[in-house]
Design a protein around this motif. Structure first.
Motif, PDB file in Angstrom:
ATOM      1  N   ASN A   9     -16.719  -9.270  12.711  1.00  0.00           N
ATOM      2  CA  ASN A   9     -17.234 -10.202  13.629  1.00  0.00           C
ATOM      3  C   ASN A   9     -17.110 -12.124  13.894  1.00  0.00           C
ATOM      4  O   ASN A   9     -16.324 -12.205  13.350  1.00  0.00           O
ATOM      5  N   GLN A  50     -18.516 -15.059  16.372  1.00  0.00           N
ATOM      6  CA  GLN A  50     -19.543 -15.718  16.549  1.00  0.00           C
ATOM      7  C   GLN A  50     -19.168 -17.229  17.553  1.00  0.00           C
ATOM      8  O   GLN A  50     -17.788 -17.776  17.291  1.00  0.00           O
ATOM      9  N   ARG A  83     -23.285 -13.258  18.875  1.00  0.00           N
ATOM     10  CA  ARG A  83     -23.694 -14.017  18.975  1.00  0.00           C
ATOM     11  C   ARG A  83     -23.228 -15.348  20.045  1.00  0.00           C
ATOM     12  O   ARG A  83     -21.806 -15.773  19.501  1.00  0.00           O
ATOM     13  N   ARG A  84     -24.025 -15.870  20.687  1.00  0.00           N
ATOM     14  CA  ARG A  84     -23.588 -17.217  21.036  1.00  0.00           C
ATOM     15  C   ARG A  84     -24.427 -18.157  21.176  1.00  0.00           C
ATOM     16  O   ARG A  84     -25.422 -18.123  21.736  1.00  0.00           O
ATOM     17  N   THR A  85     -23.687 -19.762  20.662  1.00  0.00           N
ATOM     18  CA  THR A  85     -24.661 -20.353  20.409  1.00  0.00           C
ATOM     19  C   THR A  85     -24.760 -21.788  21.183  1.00  0.00           C
ATOM     20  O   THR A  85     -23.670 -22.011  21.194  1.00  0.00           O
ATOM     21  N   TRP A 117     -28.017 -16.439  25.136  1.00  0.00           N
ATOM     22  CA  TRP A 117     -27.477 -17.429  23.752  1.00  0.00           C
ATOM     23  C   TRP A 117     -28.739 -17.907  23.631  1.00  0.00           C
ATOM     24  O   TRP A 117     -30.088 -17.759  23.671  1.00  0.00           O
ATOM     25  N   HIS A 118     -28.451 -18.677  21.941  1.00  0.00           N
ATOM     26  CA  HIS A 118     -28.884 -19.507  21.620  1.00  0.00           C
ATOM     27  C   HIS A 118     -28.733 -20.830  21.352  1.00  0.00           C
ATOM     28  O   HIS A 118     -28.018 -21.002  21.847  1.00  0.00           O
ATOM     29  N   THR A 151     -25.602 -22.120  11.500  1.00  0.00           N
ATOM     30  CA  THR A 151     -25.624 -21.280  12.601  1.00  0.00           C
ATOM     31  C   THR A 151     -24.548 -19.986  11.341  1.00  0.00           C
ATOM     32  O   THR A 151     -24.263 -19.181  12.651  1.00  0.00           O
ATOM     33  N   LEU A 156     -23.485 -16.843   9.689  1.00  0.00           N
ATOM     34  CA  LEU A 156     -23.906 -15.782   9.703  1.00  0.00           C
ATOM     35  C   LEU A 156     -22.803 -14.724   8.727  1.00  0.00           C
ATOM     36  O   LEU A 156     -21.592 -15.176   8.676  1.00  0.00           O
ATOM     37  N   THR A 173     -19.147 -12.936   9.688  1.00  0.00           N
ATOM     38  CA  THR A 173     -18.828 -13.095  10.728  1.00  0.00           C
ATOM     39  C   THR A 173     -18.279 -14.969  10.486  1.00  0.00           C
ATOM     40  O   THR A 173     -18.279 -16.094  10.383  1.00  0.00           O
ATOM     41  N   THR A 232     -16.538 -18.258  13.184  1.00  0.00           N
ATOM     42  CA  THR A 232     -16.980 -18.801  14.294  1.00  0.00           C
ATOM     43  C   THR A 232     -15.976 -20.226  14.605  1.00  0.00           C
ATOM     44  O   THR A 232     -15.274 -20.333  14.079  1.00  0.00           O
TER      45      THR A 232
END
Length: 222
Positions: A2, A4, A52-54, A67-68, A88, A90, A93, A95
């Protein structure tokens, strides 16, 4: 694996961003250029599949749909980057963190970085022409702790980052070198690389075209 995506960004508020464009730009014009760079970068990050996108944000900026937002924290850039990864993280996952100063980023280049992480890279680093870096991808975001000892915003930041990652036993996959937008010369050079972008339109609107016959000026302090 995964993936992010983190966008490490500063809200495009006048007087707070792209101050090295002033003069000739006004603070509002510099903020408009920064806003365009941020919007272009968000568009590219939206093209790449991610769990996920932050936005890791300094200031106030509305999160795009889906988005977060996480607030930057810590004293100094190195600490803020370390916390960005930690805050952030996870499970299972990787990054990939990017900045907002390379609006010439393309979906293909971003996909290359993501694919390197999928292929098992220990770390992925995108060098910048000024000696820094524009992205750092880590399968284990805990490895970002090495950034605490890296001097930031210097001509040797990238070299020290590589050394710090290697000192942790990581093999680093290097990406193409990109030019950050810091100075007026940077803005015009990067706009020429992505002429149809919001960023290029903002540069054309808010920065005078350089005079080919003018003597070059030295960049200001970082």
């Amino acid at each position: 694996m995964n993936i992010q995506l983190l966008l490490f960004a500063k809200a495009p508020a006048p007087g707070q961003v792209k101050t090295r464009l002033c003069p000739p730009a006004t603070s509002r014009q510099a903020a408009a250029i920064a806003a365009a760079a941020l919007a272009d970068t968000i568009d590219v990050l939206d093209t790449t599949p991610a769990i996920r996108r932050t936005i890791v944000l300094s200031g106030r900026y509305p999160a795009p749909a889906g988005w977060h937002t996480v607030t930057q924290r810590g004293d100094g850039l190195a600490q803020r980057l370390v916390h960005a990864y930690a805050d952030t993280a996870l499970p299972d996952t990787a990054t990939l963190l990017l900045g907002m100063d390379t609006p010439q980023l393309t979906p293909a280049l971003l996909a290359t970085a993501v694919q390197a992480l999928h292929n098992g890279a220990d770390a992925v680093l995108g060098p910048a022409h000024d000696g820094g870096w524009w992205t750092l991808g880590l399968p284990d975001p805990a490895h970002a702790a090495v950034l605490r000892g890296v001097p930031m915003s210097t001509p040797d930041t990238g070299r020290h980052t590589l050394a710090a990652l290697a000192g942790r036993g990581l093999t680093v996959t290097l990406l193409p070198t990109l030019r950050d937008v810091d100075t007026v010369a940077d803005a015009h050079a990067v706009a020429a690389q992505c002429p149809d972008s919001r960023f290029a339109a903002a540069v054309r609107a808010h920065l005078p075209t350089p005079d080919p016959g003018a003597a070059p000026t030295e960049p200001g302090p970082r």
